[in-house]
Motif scaffolding. Sequence first.
Motif, short mmCIF file in Angstrom:
data_model
loop_
_atom_site.label_atom_id
_atom_site.label_comp_id
_atom_site.label_asym_id
_atom_site.label_seq_id
_atom_site.Cartn_x
_atom_site.Cartn_y
_atom_site.Cartn_z
N SER A 1 0.84 -1.21 0.00
CA SER A 1 0.00 0.00 0.00
C SER A 1 0.88 1.26 0.00
O SER A 1 0.52 2.26 -0.62
CB SER A 1 -0.97 0.00 1.18
OG SER A 1 -0.35 0.46 2.38
N LEU A 2 2.02 1.21 0.67
CA LEU A 2 2.93 2.37 0.68
C LEU A 2 3.57 2.58 -0.69
O LEU A 2 3.69 3.72 -1.16
CB LEU A 2 4.04 2.17 1.72
CG LEU A 2 3.63 2.10 3.19
CD1 LEU A 2 4.86 1.90 4.07
CD2 LEU A 2 2.87 3.34 3.61
N ASP B 1 2.81 6.03 -2.89
CA ASP B 1 3.86 6.99 -3.27
C ASP B 1 3.95 7.24 -4.78
O ASP B 1 4.64 8.17 -5.20
CB ASP B 1 5.24 6.48 -2.79
CG ASP B 1 5.37 6.51 -1.27
OD1 ASP B 1 4.71 7.35 -0.64
OD2 ASP B 1 6.15 5.70 -0.73
N ARG C 1 10.68 7.45 1.18
CA ARG C 1 9.91 6.54 2.05
C ARG C 1 10.89 5.78 2.91
O ARG C 1 11.87 5.25 2.42
CB ARG C 1 9.09 5.59 1.17
CG ARG C 1 8.38 4.47 1.89
CD ARG C 1 7.28 4.95 2.79
NE ARG C 1 6.18 5.56 2.07
CZ ARG C 1 5.11 6.09 2.71
NH1 ARG C 1 5.02 6.05 4.02
NH2 ARG C 1 4.16 6.66 2.01
N MET D 1 -8.74 -0.63 3.00
CA MET D 1 -7.64 0.25 2.57
C MET D 1 -7.83 0.81 1.16
O MET D 1 -7.71 2.02 0.95
CB MET D 1 -6.32 -0.52 2.70
CG MET D 1 -5.08 0.30 2.41
SD MET D 1 -4.61 0.28 0.67
CE MET D 1 -4.02 -1.40 0.48
N GLN E 1 -8.40 4.67 0.15
CA GLN E 1 -7.46 5.38 -0.73
C GLN E 1 -8.20 6.06 -1.88
O GLN E 1 -7.86 7.19 -2.27
CB GLN E 1 -6.41 4.40 -1.28
CG GLN E 1 -5.38 3.91 -0.26
CD GLN E 1 -4.32 4.97 0.02
OE1 GLN E 1 -4.60 5.98 0.66
NE2 GLN E 1 -3.12 4.73 -0.46
N GLN F 1 -3.75 7.45 12.19
CA GLN F 1 -3.78 8.30 10.99
C GLN F 1 -3.94 9.78 11.35
O GLN F 1 -3.42 10.63 10.63
CB GLN F 1 -4.87 7.84 10.02
CG GLN F 1 -4.88 8.58 8.69
CD GLN F 1 -3.59 8.42 7.87
OE1 GLN F 1 -3.08 7.31 7.74
NE2 GLN F 1 -3.05 9.51 7.35
N ASP G 1 -0.52 10.75 12.00
CA ASP G 1 0.20 10.83 10.71
C ASP G 1 -0.10 12.16 10.01
O ASP G 1 0.81 12.81 9.49
CB ASP G 1 -0.22 9.65 9.81
CG ASP G 1 0.58 9.60 8.51
OD1 ASP G 1 1.71 9.06 8.54
OD2 ASP G 1 0.08 10.12 7.49
N LYS H 1 10.07 10.47 5.29
CA LYS H 1 9.21 10.65 4.12
C LYS H 1 8.91 12.15 4.04
O LYS H 1 9.05 12.86 5.04
CB LYS H 1 7.93 9.82 4.25
CG LYS H 1 7.03 10.19 5.44
CD LYS H 1 5.83 9.26 5.57
CE LYS H 1 4.93 9.66 6.72
NZ LYS H 1 3.79 8.73 6.92
N ASP I 1 0.68 16.25 2.40
CA ASP I 1 -0.78 16.45 2.37
C ASP I 1 -1.14 17.88 1.96
O ASP I 1 -2.13 18.11 1.26
CB ASP I 1 -1.40 16.17 3.75
CG ASP I 1 -1.19 14.74 4.20
OD1 ASP I 1 -1.04 13.85 3.33
OD2 ASP I 1 -1.16 14.51 5.42
#
Length: 296
Positions: free
Chosen positions: A83-84, A88, A98, A155, A159, A220, A223, A237, A242
């Motif tokens: 997922s990462l 990215d 990352r 997930m 996303q 999150q 995050d 990272k 955002d």
Amino acid sequence: VASFDLQAYQLERGKQIMQALDRYTPSADTPPVLLHQAMRYSLMGGGKRIRPLLCVAGAESVGGEAEAVFPMACALEMIHTFSLIHDDLPAIDNDDMRRGRATLHKAYDESTAILAGDALHALAFGTIADHQTGDPSRVLRCVALLAESAGTLGMVGGQVDDIYYERREYGYDILRSIHARKTGALINAAILSGAILCGATPEQEAALTHYGNEVGVAFQIVDDCLDVTGDTATLGKPAKSDLKLDKATYPKLFGLEKSEQMARQASKSALSALSDFGPSADPLRAFAHYIVERQT
Ligand code: IPE
Ligand code: IPE
Ligand code: MG
Ligand code: MG
Ligand code: MG
């Protein structure tokens, strides 16, 4: 919890998880060499290993052994890493760093990054099928839980909405739902799967689901806050990612102070769910604190 040494726990269990990941992943000299090197580049370098550690802590909270859930724990980290890698990519968050290194599509190329993500997704389920021992009906429940938490209702669905709500108006319900799905679902699955494999009662499962949902959203929110307050070197990272994309985040909707307060509130709520557990849940208790205090 004051007496519980989370750092030592993370170090020791983290090392065991790394060794298990190494065992379950094809070696770097297996053809196609480029693909297996790329998978290992993302999977084995850096990362806090929070999801596998929470899986192990979930197992221990109901009296299970860490070793009993390593395949499941590693599958969670494989899905997370996939997922990462995809998160990215230029088409999603378009980030260059990352885990303190170049993102996979920068270190290799986009096609390799997309395919390494696909391969880690398949490897996760293969790892459970090949290596996860224990009552088959429990294992099957965990497979279903992992699929749901990673898929359209979890997930991936989160996303999709994370991208849709860039530069768009949103309210608290939408925001909480995005965070619960893109991040919370897999974190919840981590704790719950560890506990299920080790024979949690329905009451324990309900309590751990409450804990997992709260910790997942808190993770999150933090995050989001670190995207504003952190620096790239510490985070490993890019900070302000955002802001660059005008994402739907807690700080954007509520401001930093209120967001941090909401994360602490969620952590407290998570802790309250563990009131019927004894010292076996101390790792989970320590994680609830750690998740809102972390700087990386
Ligand atoms: C980052 O997750 C992505 C989110 C879901 C917030 P982590 O902060 O757990 O990243 P690693 O695994 O430690 O690199
Ligand atoms: C990540 O959210 C959620 C995933 C499912 C990967 P972010 O996009 O905020 O994660 P970071 O900040 O890039 O790690
Ligand atoms: Mg993202
Ligand atoms: Mg991102
Ligand atoms: Mg982020």
